[in-house]
Design an enzyme around this catalytic site. Structure first.
Site, PDB file in Angstrom:
ATOM      1  N   ASP A 212       0.863  -1.173   0.000  1.00  8.63           N
ATOM      2  CA  ASP A 212       0.000   0.000   0.000  1.00  8.63           C
ATOM      3  C   ASP A 212       0.908   1.235   0.000  1.00  8.63           C
ATOM      4  O   ASP A 212       2.118   1.140   0.256  1.00  8.63           O
ATOM      5  CB  ASP A 212      -0.888  -0.041   1.245  1.00  8.63           C
ATOM      6  CG  ASP A 212      -1.722   1.198   1.418  1.00  8.63           C
ATOM      7  OD1 ASP A 212      -2.303   1.662   0.426  1.00  8.63           O
ATOM      8  OD2 ASP A 212      -1.772   1.720   2.553  1.00  8.63           O
TER       9      ASP A 212
ATOM     10  N   ASP B 235      -0.333   5.067   0.966  1.00 11.51           N
ATOM     11  CA  ASP B 235      -0.623   6.041   2.018  1.00 11.51           C
ATOM     12  C   ASP B 235      -0.503   5.417   3.399  1.00 11.51           C
ATOM     13  O   ASP B 235      -1.113   4.366   3.676  1.00 11.51           O
ATOM     14  CB  ASP B 235      -2.029   6.611   1.828  1.00 11.51           C
ATOM     15  CG  ASP B 235      -2.159   7.388   0.532  1.00 11.51           C
ATOM     16  OD1 ASP B 235      -1.615   8.505   0.475  1.00 11.51           O
ATOM     17  OD2 ASP B 235      -2.769   6.860  -0.419  1.00 11.51           O
TER      18      ASP B 235
ATOM     19  N   GLU C  81      -1.663  10.697   4.419  1.00 14.17           N
ATOM     20  CA  GLU C  81      -2.604  10.383   3.365  1.00 14.17           C
ATOM     21  C   GLU C  81      -2.549  11.474   2.293  1.00 14.17           C
ATOM     22  O   GLU C  81      -2.789  12.658   2.579  1.00 14.17           O
ATOM     23  CB  GLU C  81      -4.028  10.288   3.929  1.00 14.17           C
ATOM     24  CG  GLU C  81      -4.214   9.219   5.000  1.00 14.17           C
ATOM     25  CD  GLU C  81      -4.240   7.809   4.414  1.00 14.17           C
ATOM     26  OE1 GLU C  81      -4.714   7.648   3.271  1.00 14.17           O
ATOM     27  OE2 GLU C  81      -3.784   6.876   5.114  1.00 14.17           O
TER      28      GLU C  81
ATOM     29  N   SER D 251      -2.577   1.338  -4.688  1.00 11.91           N
ATOM     30  CA  SER D 251      -3.062   2.418  -3.839  1.00 11.91           C
ATOM     31  C   SER D 251      -4.482   2.814  -4.190  1.00 11.91           C
ATOM     32  O   SER D 251      -4.871   2.832  -5.359  1.00 11.91           O
ATOM     33  CB  SER D 251      -2.141   3.642  -3.993  1.00 11.91           C
ATOM     34  OG  SER D 251      -2.628   4.739  -3.259  1.00 11.91           O
ATOM     35  N   GLY D 252      -5.243   3.147  -3.148  1.00 10.49           N
ATOM     36  CA  GLY D 252      -6.529   3.783  -3.335  1.00 10.49           C
ATOM     37  C   GLY D 252      -6.362   5.266  -3.575  1.00 10.49           C
ATOM     38  O   GLY D 252      -7.348   5.997  -3.674  1.00 10.49           O
TER      39      GLY D 252
ATOM     40  N   LYS E  42      -7.352  -3.931  -5.314  1.00 15.51           N
ATOM     41  CA  LYS E  42      -5.983  -4.146  -4.823  1.00 15.51           C
ATOM     42  C   LYS E  42      -5.612  -5.624  -4.892  1.00 15.51           C
ATOM     43  O   LYS E  42      -4.504  -5.986  -5.315  1.00 15.51           O
ATOM     44  CB  LYS E  42      -5.846  -3.639  -3.391  1.00 15.51           C
ATOM     45  CG  LYS E  42      -5.800  -2.124  -3.272  1.00 15.51           C
ATOM     46  CD  LYS E  42      -5.399  -1.712  -1.877  1.00 15.51           C
ATOM     47  CE  LYS E  42      -5.081  -0.229  -1.804  1.00 15.51           C
ATOM     48  NZ  LYS E  42      -4.472   0.156  -0.520  1.00 15.51           N
TER      49      LYS E  42
ATOM     50  N   ASP F 146      -2.230  -1.063   5.671  1.00 10.64           N
ATOM     51  CA  ASP F 146      -2.665  -0.572   6.982  1.00 10.64           C
ATOM     52  C   ASP F 146      -4.167  -0.387   7.114  1.00 10.64           C
ATOM     53  O   ASP F 146      -4.680  -0.241   8.221  1.00 10.64           O
ATOM     54  CB  ASP F 146      -1.981   0.762   7.287  1.00 10.64           C
ATOM     55  CG  ASP F 146      -2.558   1.903   6.470  1.00 10.64           C
ATOM     56  OD1 ASP F 146      -2.995   2.902   7.072  1.00 10.64           O
ATOM     57  OD2 ASP F 146      -2.586   1.803   5.232  1.00 10.64           O
TER      58      ASP F 146
ATOM     59  N   ASN G 160      -9.215  -1.381   3.262  1.00  8.34           N
ATOM     60  CA  ASN G 160      -9.220  -1.702   1.836  1.00  8.34           C
ATOM     61  C   ASN G 160      -8.008  -2.540   1.419  1.00  8.34           C
ATOM     62  O   ASN G 160      -7.878  -2.907   0.254  1.00  8.34           O
ATOM     63  CB  ASN G 160      -9.310  -0.423   0.994  1.00  8.34           C
ATOM     64  CG  ASN G 160      -8.093   0.476   1.150  1.00  8.34           C
ATOM     65  OD1 ASN G 160      -7.472   0.504   2.215  1.00  8.34           O
ATOM     66  ND2 ASN G 160      -7.758   1.205   0.115  1.00  8.34           N
TER      67      ASN G 160
END
Length: 404
Positions: free
Chosen positions: A181, A183, A190, A269-270, A314, A337, A340
């Protein structure tokens, strides 16, 4: 023939100096014995040497020779006579990695006590690192890794340390793809909140982000809502955010060290590709997958182009990258973390919750709660000393982060 199965366990302890081991082995060679096993360790200049050898018929003379040598070296000697080789280690073998900053005796006492209570035995302990964290690798046998993980998880929380339990075996050395991930994992903070600060909507975005990461809101809906608040923001804000990004301590060391060993890296990543693509280029990361912000005439429209990279997205990216490399999922490590990240962590051979929300810590294979991303290297059996040596051979000084 009655002495054929006899063995001698020889233990020598005292001040370390060059030639001690060679001197002992020369005495043993003169008796024609076979060496069955050797363990040696040096702790603060004190040597502990253990040898298991076949027992010669004149074993008492050998013991006397060794006693003379030990007296000359000003060391302590113990020779015990028995039968056979070491016992085969019990089934249910695990590596239990304990990480603390600091690692107190009270915590280690509690952990080793729980291991004993589960019916398992600690066969060996190896230090993996002493700075900026103390990391120990306990070789444990006699209990299922699943059982140990359940037993030790609560103890880790109460003692304020991190504990990772992995099955012993070749797969620990067979990890070949790291999927991270971004962020609050690869980078501090973030990105969407940093953009929101430029747009003057930081508080609202931060509130929604926190709820989404805890799993209290649908990720896609929450992301589209947060991105809509960025409408009208100049695209140049992306450049400013990227320029001010801070990697988490140890991120470069993690990538640099494992790439030397042939590992491949991916970030999923979102967040936004306008940031992650640059991070991937900077860190020499092989794959990147993230959402694309729509930009028209140099301004963010508040919309996303294409499908949202959410929890399922993801995991799908992990499967895709592993397939491209021909790497089985069992050889993938995923690090994240937030809620998601859960499907991605579950899909990997080893899912690591990094300074994660409680729902993620509970679901992951293991959790790391110290602020050093390179701590994950110790879970692979690689020591800090080996990392520093490899860096030194490349003319590079391994960064030594300050303690929190």
């Amino acid at each position: 023939m009655e002495d054929d199965d006899k063995t001698l366990l020889i233990t020598l302890t005292g001040k370390d100096r060059p030639g001690v081991t060679a001197s002992v082995l020369r005495r043993l060679a003169a008796c024609g014995v076979e060496v069955l096993d050797v363990e040696q360790i040096v702790l603060r200049s004190q040597l502990i040497l253990g040898l298991l050898v076949t027992g010669p018929r004149g074993w008492k003379k050998l013991r006397a020779d060794l006693e003379t040598l030990a007296e000359r070296l000003e060391m302590r000697l113990e020779v015990s006579r028995g039968e056979g080789d070491n016992k085969v280690r019990a089934e249910g073998r695990s590596h239990v990695t304990v990480i603390g900053a600091p690692l107190k005796a009270s915590a280690l006492a509690a952990i080793t006590g729980r291991i004993a209570d589960s019916g398992a035995n600690i066969d060996r302990i190896v230090r993996m690192a002493r700075y900026p964290v103390t990391a120990l690798d306990l070789h444990v046998s006699g209990a299922s890794p699943v059982v140990l993980r359940q037993v030790l998880a609560a103890e880790a929380s109460s003692q304020g340390v991190d504990i990772a339990v992995q099955p012993a075996g070749l797969m620990r050395h067979g990890m070949r793809l790291i999927v991270m991930d971004v962020d609050s994992t690869l980078v501090q903070g973030e990105v969407i909140e940093m953009l929101a600060a430029h747009a003057g909507v930081e508080d609202e975005v931060a509130r929604v982000t926190e709820m989404a990461m805890r799993g209290e809101l649908d990720f896609e809906q929450s992301l589209r809502h947060r991105v809509s608040l960025l409408a009208g923001l100049p695209a140049s804000a992306l450049d400013e955010v990227h320029a001010n990004l801070q990697l988490n301590p140890g991120a470069r060391t993690l990538v640099r060290t494992l790439r030397r060993l042939g590992y491949r890296f991916a970030i999923v990543s979102g967040g936004f590709s306008q940031i992650t693509d640059r991070l991937a280029a900077d860190l020499d990361i092989d794959f990147a997958r993230a959402n694309e912000l729509e930009i028209v005439d140099g301004v963010l429209t508040g919309r996303i182009v294409g499908d949202v990279v959410d929890r399922a997205g993801k995991a799908a990216a992990l499967h895709e990258f592993a397939a491209q490399l021909g790497v089985p999922q069992e050889s993938v490590i995923a690090i994240g973390d937030g809620a998601n990240d859960l499907d991605m962590l579950a899909a990997a051979g080893l899912g690591v919750a990094y300074n994660a929300k409680p729902v993620v810590r509970d679901a992951a294979d293991t959790a790391v709660n110290v602020p050093y991303l390179d701590t994950i290297i110790y879970l692979l059996g690689i020591t800090r000393e080996e990392i520093e040596q490899a860096d030194a051979e490349s003319g590079f000084l391994t960064p030594a982060p300050t303690l929190p």
